[in-house]
Motif scaffolding. Structure first.
Motif, PDB file in Angstrom:
ATOM      1  N   CYS A  17       0.835  -1.124  -0.017  1.00  0.00           N
ATOM      2  CA  CYS A  17       0.081   0.045   0.129  1.00  0.00           C
ATOM      3  C   CYS A  17       0.694   1.374   0.265  1.00  0.00           C
ATOM      4  N   ALA A  18       2.063   1.274   0.600  1.00  0.00           N
ATOM      5  CA  ALA A  18       2.636   2.238   0.848  1.00  0.00           C
ATOM      6  C   ALA A  18       3.748   2.645  -0.485  1.00  0.00           C
ATOM      7  N   GLY A  19       3.896   1.587  -1.168  1.00  0.00           N
ATOM      8  CA  GLY A  19       4.419   1.723  -2.561  1.00  0.00           C
ATOM      9  C   GLY A  19       3.354   2.109  -3.653  1.00  0.00           C
ATOM     10  N   MET A  20       1.998   2.114  -3.251  1.00  0.00           N
ATOM     11  CA  MET A  20       1.093   2.329  -4.352  1.00  0.00           C
ATOM     12  C   MET A  20       0.885   3.911  -4.389  1.00  0.00           C
ATOM     13  N   SER A  21       1.445   4.540  -3.178  1.00  0.00           N
ATOM     14  CA  SER A  21       0.829   5.958  -2.894  1.00  0.00           C
ATOM     15  C   SER A  21       1.591   6.963  -4.269  1.00  0.00           C
ATOM     16  N   GLY A  22       2.875   6.397  -4.606  1.00  0.00           N
ATOM     17  CA  GLY A  22       3.323   7.431  -5.994  1.00  0.00           C
ATOM     18  C   GLY A  22       2.613   7.092  -7.039  1.00  0.00           C
ATOM     19  N   GLN A  23       1.811   6.173  -7.312  1.00  0.00           N
ATOM     20  CA  GLN A  23       1.555   5.712  -8.729  1.00  0.00           C
ATOM     21  C   GLN A  23       0.104   6.260  -9.055  1.00  0.00           C
ATOM     22  N   GLY A  24      -0.485   6.971  -8.216  1.00  0.00           N
ATOM     23  CA  GLY A  24      -1.973   7.566  -8.485  1.00  0.00           C
ATOM     24  C   GLY A  24      -2.832   6.558  -8.245  1.00  0.00           C
ATOM     25  N   ALA A  25      -4.199   6.906  -8.104  1.00  0.00           N
ATOM     26  CA  ALA A  25      -5.275   6.070  -7.505  1.00  0.00           C
ATOM     27  C   ALA A  25      -5.704   5.049  -8.908  1.00  0.00           C
ATOM     28  N   GLY A  26      -5.443   5.514 -10.100  1.00  0.00           N
ATOM     29  CA  GLY A  26      -5.622   4.385 -11.347  1.00  0.00           C
ATOM     30  C   GLY A  26      -4.823   3.690 -11.623  1.00  0.00           C
ATOM     31  N   ASN A  27      -3.605   3.622 -11.253  1.00  0.00           N
ATOM     32  CA  ASN A  27      -2.657   2.333 -11.487  1.00  0.00           C
ATOM     33  C   ASN A  27      -1.714   1.659 -10.292  1.00  0.00           C
ATOM     34  N   PRO A  28      -2.654   1.025  -9.341  1.00  0.00           N
ATOM     35  CA  PRO A  28      -1.996   0.601  -8.362  1.00  0.00           C
ATOM     36  C   PRO A  28      -1.169  -0.809  -8.738  1.00  0.00           C
ATOM     37  N   LYS A  29      -0.269  -1.033  -8.103  1.00  0.00           N
ATOM     38  CA  LYS A  29       0.481  -2.388  -8.473  1.00  0.00           C
ATOM     39  C   LYS A  29      -0.477  -3.523  -7.895  1.00  0.00           C
ATOM     40  N   PRO A  30      -0.713  -4.410  -8.590  1.00  0.00           N
ATOM     41  CA  PRO A  30      -1.329  -5.747  -8.032  1.00  0.00           C
ATOM     42  C   PRO A  30      -0.447  -6.559  -7.238  1.00  0.00           C
ATOM     43  N   ILE A  31      -0.981  -6.882  -5.893  1.00  0.00           N
ATOM     44  CA  ILE A  31      -0.147  -7.676  -4.947  1.00  0.00           C
ATOM     45  C   ILE A  31      -1.344  -8.454  -4.410  1.00  0.00           C
ATOM     46  N   ALA A  32      -0.543  -9.962  -4.467  1.00  0.00           N
ATOM     47  CA  ALA A  32      -1.447 -11.098  -3.835  1.00  0.00           C
ATOM     48  C   ALA A  32      -0.323 -11.613  -2.924  1.00  0.00           C
ATOM     49  N   VAL A  33      -1.094 -12.455  -1.759  1.00  0.00           N
ATOM     50  CA  VAL A  33      -0.310 -13.344  -0.997  1.00  0.00           C
ATOM     51  C   VAL A  33      -0.947 -14.462  -0.826  1.00  0.00           C
ATOM     52  N   SER A  34       0.004 -15.549  -0.246  1.00  0.00           N
ATOM     53  CA  SER A  34      -0.424 -16.836  -0.009  1.00  0.00           C
ATOM     54  C   SER A  34       0.112 -17.211   1.438  1.00  0.00           C
ATOM     55  N   GLN A  35      -0.721 -17.579   2.532  1.00  0.00           N
ATOM     56  CA  GLN A  35      -0.353 -18.197   3.575  1.00  0.00           C
ATOM     57  C   GLN A  35      -0.325 -19.645   3.703  1.00  0.00           C
ATOM     58  N   LEU A  36       0.910 -20.420   3.720  1.00  0.00           N
ATOM     59  CA  LEU A  36       0.923 -21.692   3.518  1.00  0.00           C
ATOM     60  C   LEU A  36       0.810 -22.336   4.975  1.00  0.00           C
ATOM     61  N   ASN A  37      -0.172 -23.393   4.893  1.00  0.00           N
ATOM     62  CA  ASN A  37      -0.323 -24.195   5.909  1.00  0.00           C
ATOM     63  C   ASN A  37       0.101 -25.672   5.722  1.00  0.00           C
ATOM     64  N   PRO A  38       0.495 -26.318   6.764  1.00  0.00           N
ATOM     65  CA  PRO A  38       0.988 -27.644   6.908  1.00  0.00           C
ATOM     66  C   PRO A  38      -0.143 -28.643   6.545  1.00  0.00           C
ATOM     67  N   THR A  39      -0.051 -29.751   5.284  1.00  0.00           N
ATOM     68  CA  THR A  39      -0.917 -30.837   5.354  1.00  0.00           C
ATOM     69  C   THR A  39      -0.700 -31.701   6.461  1.00  0.00           C
TER      70      THR A  39
END
Length: 179
Positions: A17-39
């Motif tokens: 979110c901090a990195g998005m501030s300089g890009q303008g509201a119309g062009n944020p960088k997509p960010i995705a995450v994954s929490q890995l849990n044990p099988t």
């Protein structure tokens, strides 16, 4: 370590979110995450972030609870970690119908991320830069990894056995979600 992984995911989201501030509201960088849990019966876990930077997807994986050495690391076709052994995630994510291969192979599954290398303490860190033409963080793209499962395997990916790389059982599973 689960607390550390949760804190890492929070830090990733805040940094994104901090990195998005300089890009303008119309062009944020997509960010995705994954929490890995044990099988079931395993202790592997961790956190993975995906950030689009121009025509690249930057992957930052931090995984613990591994045996020292190499472990296959793949995006799988279904966003389902409900089965105790992780098999509900299906096969490797392969929208281009390519053969299995390593990260340096030009023809490979979109989900073939190679191997994690765990140190003597069972911790692995992997940073990848993948062409956005291979995988996307856009929900509607045919090569989108959003909503897919990320799997850590028990054995190394040999980069040749079809279609799995002979990477063995599934130690951890997590769903990739947009932030």
């Amino acid at each position: 370590m689960r607390l550390v992984a949760s804190l890492l995911l929070g830090s990733i989201a805040l940094a994104g979110c901090a990195g998005m501030s300089g890009q303008g509201a119309g062009n944020p960088k997509p960010i995705a995450v994954s929490q890995l849990n044990p099988t079931q019966g395993n202790k592997t876990g961790g956190a993975v972030s995906f950030v689009q930077n121009g025509d690249r997807i930057l992957v930052d994986a931090r995984v613990d609870g591994l045996t020292p050495g190499l472990h296959g690391f793949h995006v799988h076709e279904k966003g389902d970690c409900s089965s105790p052994d992780g098999m509900s995630a299906g096969g490797h994510f392969n929208p281009g119908s390519k053969p299995h291969g390593g990260p340096d192979h030009s023809d490979r599954h979109a989900g073939d991320f190679g191997n994690l290398e765990a140190d003597a303490n069972g911790n692995a860190v992997l940073k990848l830069s993948i062409p956005a033409s291979q995988v996307s963080l856009s929900r509607d793209a045919s090569n989108s990894i959003v909503g897919k499962a990320l799997i850590v395997h028990a054995d190394p990916d040999d980069y040749k056995t079809q279609p799995t790389g002979n990477a063995g059982k599934r130690l951890a599973c997590g769903i990739i979600a947009l932030q």
